[in-house]
Design a protein around this motif. Structure first.
Motif, short mmCIF file in Angstrom:
data_model
loop_
_atom_site.label_atom_id
_atom_site.label_comp_id
_atom_site.label_asym_id
_atom_site.label_seq_id
_atom_site.Cartn_x
_atom_site.Cartn_y
_atom_site.Cartn_z
N MET A 9 -38.37 52.38 -15.90
CA MET A 9 -39.17 51.67 -14.92
C MET A 9 -40.63 52.10 -14.96
O MET A 9 -40.95 53.22 -15.32
N SER A 40 -33.72 41.39 -9.05
CA SER A 40 -34.96 41.74 -8.34
C SER A 40 -35.34 40.65 -7.34
O SER A 40 -34.84 39.52 -7.39
N ILE A 96 -38.34 46.99 -13.97
CA ILE A 96 -37.28 47.98 -13.85
C ILE A 96 -36.13 47.49 -14.73
O ILE A 96 -35.49 46.47 -14.43
N ALA A 100 -34.05 45.70 -7.64
CA ALA A 100 -35.48 46.01 -7.67
C ALA A 100 -36.22 45.08 -6.70
O ALA A 100 -35.83 43.92 -6.52
N CYS A 113 -43.23 48.69 -7.26
CA CYS A 113 -41.85 48.32 -7.57
C CYS A 113 -40.92 49.41 -7.07
O CYS A 113 -41.15 50.60 -7.33
N LEU A 157 -36.86 50.70 -6.67
CA LEU A 157 -35.47 50.57 -7.08
C LEU A 157 -34.59 51.00 -5.93
O LEU A 157 -34.60 52.17 -5.53
#
Length: 321
Positions: A106, A146, A169, A184, A197, A199
């Motif tokens: 990532m 995501s 990611i 994500a 971003c 996770l």
């Protein structure tokens, strides 16, 4: 996280952000400044640094709650595609050690992966994109589920605006098997040029509620003296010190209410943040709309002003803490 902090200032910066965390960086691998810093709470996870370069830090993460293991590589790719080839080679070598272990990669790859990752997409891939895609195929990773913004980077120019997805990611099949609910999220970039971003993994522990702390900013607020006098005039039976303690406890609720109603600058930040987030989501969907660009400039100014006010308040609060 990616950074440009000078190596000599890394420790000072980290102490100001989650002081109790561990904060290694790849400063020793960088010719100028520090490109990547990784922080964690040792009460929740054990992290082992496996290897690092100026463009990536490879780690092993063990969650103390359930002893699950995750291998995570944090990336901050170089701006030039020729230099990024060292990163792609590094990831391919690391892939040979991952085998069937859950692995996630990532960060900022500084390159789009697909044509639709750029607003001004062309009919053919660049050399950098082809190198990136070849690496992704070799290490057998893919975008995990995501939500949020699609374009994760912008040059923030009204004229000649550029929107690209260069932050990702990526995970392998084993990662999905071990963390099937992982997802994500790409948040509005606000005053940065990159979208944060995040996770999200299952079994995340909830933050404990914070204890009451009096902030002396309240003494200048309307209603403070009235509340203090009201509680002070309340009859409490017992020794003098017991009376003082009980009256101080009785002040907690009205002080919290007063802080929320008249002295809560956090709400101002929340409103400004929401307005900016909504605008950036709309701009992400329609980047060429001039009206949104003008609104965006206004909301950025309002947000920065609200954050500044909150920072001044927090300085006052820290003196009490």
């Amino acid at each position: 996280m990616e950074t440009h902090v000078d190596a000599s200032k890394v420790s000072d910066v980290c102490r100001k952000v989650c002081n109790s965390w561990s904060w290694p960086s790849n400063a020793v691998c960088c010719s100028k400044g520090t490109r990547i810093m990784v922080g964690w709470d040792a009460n929740l996870v054990d992290v082992m640094m496996l290897s690092q370069s100026d463009q990536v830090m490879h780690t092993q993460v063990v969650f103390k709650l359930d002893q699950k293991t995750l291998f995570c590589s944090f990336v901050f790719a170089d701006n030039h595609y020729k230099n990024r080839r060292l990163l792609w080679s590094n990831l391919c070598i690391h892939h040979s050690f991952m085998k069937d272990n859950p692995w996630v990669v990532m960060g900022d790859f500084n390159s789009s992966l697909f044509l639709e990752d750029s607003l001004a997409s062309t009919s053919s891939s660049s050399i950098g994109m082809r190198d990136f895609k070849e690496c992704v195929n070799k290490i057998e990773v893919f975008d995990i589920n995501s939500s949020g913004l699609h374009y994760t980077w912008t040059n923030k120019q009204k004229q000649g605006a550029v929107f690209k997805k260069i932050d990702r990611i990526l995970g392998n099949n084993s990662f999905i098997d071990h963390f099937p609910t992982a997802a994500a999220s790409f948040h509005p970039y606000r005053i940065s040029d990159h979208s944060p971003c995040i996770l999200g993994l299952p079994n995340v522990t909830k933050e404990k509620p914070k204890p009451f702390k009096f902030v002396n900013l309240l003494v200048n607020k309307k209603g403070f003296s009235d509340e203090v006098k009201r509680v002070s005039d309340t009859q409490v039976q017992g020794f003098m010190m017991y009376q003082v303690v009980q009256k101080l406890k009785a002040l907690k609720r009205p002080m919290r209410k007063l802080f929320k109603q008249q002295g809560n600058l956090h709400e101002k930040v929340k409103v400004a943040r929401k307005n900016l987030d909504d605008c950036q989501r709309a701009l992400d969907a329609d980047p060429t709309r001039l009206e949104l660009k003008n609104q965006h400039a206004t909301f950025v100014s309002m947000y920065m002003e609200a954050v500044k006010d909150e920072a001044l308040f927090m300085q006052q609060k820290s003196k009490v803490d």
